[in-house]
Design a protein around this motif. Structure first.
Motif, short mmCIF file in Angstrom:
data_model
loop_
_atom_site.label_atom_id
_atom_site.label_comp_id
_atom_site.label_asym_id
_atom_site.label_seq_id
_atom_site.Cartn_x
_atom_site.Cartn_y
_atom_site.Cartn_z
N ARG A 4 0.83 -1.20 0.00
CA ARG A 4 0.00 0.00 0.00
C ARG A 4 0.87 1.25 0.00
O ARG A 4 1.85 1.34 0.71
N ARG A 5 0.47 2.19 -0.80
CA ARG A 5 1.14 3.50 -0.79
C ARG A 5 0.61 4.31 0.38
O ARG A 5 -0.51 4.08 0.85
N PRO A 6 1.38 5.29 0.86
CA PRO A 6 0.91 6.13 1.97
C PRO A 6 -0.43 6.79 1.68
O PRO A 6 -1.26 6.92 2.57
N THR A 7 -0.67 7.19 0.43
CA THR A 7 -1.96 7.82 0.10
C THR A 7 -3.10 6.81 0.22
O THR A 7 -4.19 7.17 0.64
N ALA A 12 -7.79 4.95 3.39
CA ALA A 12 -8.44 3.89 4.17
C ALA A 12 -8.71 4.37 5.59
O ALA A 12 -9.77 4.10 6.15
N GLU A 13 -7.76 5.08 6.17
CA GLU A 13 -7.93 5.62 7.52
C GLU A 13 -9.09 6.61 7.57
O GLU A 13 -9.93 6.56 8.46
N THR A 14 -9.15 7.49 6.59
CA THR A 14 -10.24 8.47 6.52
C THR A 14 -11.58 7.77 6.35
O THR A 14 -12.56 8.10 7.03
N ARG A 15 -11.64 6.78 5.47
CA ARG A 15 -12.87 6.02 5.25
C ARG A 15 -13.28 5.29 6.53
O ARG A 15 -14.45 5.24 6.89
N GLY A 16 -12.30 4.74 7.24
CA GLY A 16 -12.58 4.03 8.48
C GLY A 16 -13.14 4.95 9.56
O GLY A 16 -14.10 4.61 10.25
N ARG A 17 -12.55 6.11 9.69
CA ARG A 17 -13.05 7.08 10.69
C ARG A 17 -14.47 7.53 10.36
O ARG A 17 -15.30 7.69 11.25
N GLU A 18 -14.73 7.76 9.09
CA GLU A 18 -16.08 8.15 8.67
C GLU A 18 -17.07 7.02 8.96
O GLU A 18 -18.19 7.26 9.41
N GLY A 19 -16.66 5.79 8.72
CA GLY A 19 -17.51 4.65 9.04
C GLY A 19 -17.81 4.56 10.53
O GLY A 19 -18.94 4.27 10.93
N GLU A 20 -16.81 4.83 11.36
CA GLU A 20 -17.02 4.82 12.80
C GLU A 20 -17.99 5.91 13.22
O GLU A 20 -18.82 5.70 14.11
N GLU A 60 -16.87 -3.47 16.90
CA GLU A 60 -15.89 -3.40 15.82
C GLU A 60 -16.63 -2.86 14.60
O GLU A 60 -17.69 -3.38 14.22
N VAL A 61 -16.10 -1.82 14.00
CA VAL A 61 -16.71 -1.23 12.81
C VAL A 61 -15.82 -1.54 11.61
O VAL A 61 -14.61 -1.30 11.66
N LYS A 62 -16.41 -2.07 10.57
CA LYS A 62 -15.68 -2.35 9.33
C LYS A 62 -16.34 -1.56 8.21
O LYS A 62 -17.54 -1.66 7.99
N THR A 63 -15.53 -0.79 7.51
CA THR A 63 -16.02 0.04 6.41
C THR A 63 -15.38 -0.45 5.12
O THR A 63 -14.17 -0.67 5.06
N ARG A 64 -16.19 -0.60 4.11
CA ARG A 64 -15.70 -1.02 2.80
C ARG A 64 -16.24 -0.09 1.73
O ARG A 64 -17.29 0.54 1.90
N ALA A 65 -15.53 0.00 0.63
CA ALA A 65 -15.91 0.90 -0.47
C ALA A 65 -17.14 0.40 -1.22
O ALA A 65 -17.83 1.18 -1.86
#
Length: 122
Positions: A4-7, A12-20, A60-65
């Motif tokens: 995975r690239r840093p971007t 993924a981190e941003t998407r995960g936080r939004e999911g939470e 546990e929250v799991k967020t997917r695209a």
């Protein structure tokens, strides 16, 4: 499997936080009180700690695209880690007469959150 690239990781981190945030809102609308978010322990991390009456849930929250990816978002190894963290956190959030469980909330765009109650029965 490519690295995975840093971007990618940041997205993924941003998407995960939004999911939470969505999961917390979903639970709050259903009468749960949000006790804590993103609690780290030596055993692992719990995304949300919530209470309704005498029930405390470690979530546990799991967020997917895509909604199609949700069926593979959680596995026994991840649930075991959340359960171990929940065991570590129980004295902090639950009293002697409280019931405890581990839940999972699955989040994807354009779908309602899927709440799996008592996902860990270990």
């Amino acid at each position: 499997m490519r690295a995975r690239r840093p971007t990618d990781r940041r997205a993924a981190e941003t998407r995960g936080r939004e999911g939470e945030r969505r999961a917390a809102w979903w639970l709050w609308l259903r009468g749960w009180k949000i006790l804590d978010r993103r609690v780290r322990t030596p055993a692992g991390e719990v995304d949300l700690v919530v209470r309704r009456g005498n029930l405390v849930a470690f979530v546990e929250v799991k967020t997917r695209a895509a909604a199609a990816d949700l069926d593979w978002a959680i596995d026994e190894r991840r649930l075991a880690r959340v359960a171990a963290a929940a065991e570590y956190l129980m004295p902090r959030y639950a009293g002697p007469n409280d019931d405890i469980r581990v839940d999972v909330i699955l989040i994807a765009p354009r779908t309602l959150p899927r709440h799996i109650e008592n996902a860990w029965m270990g």
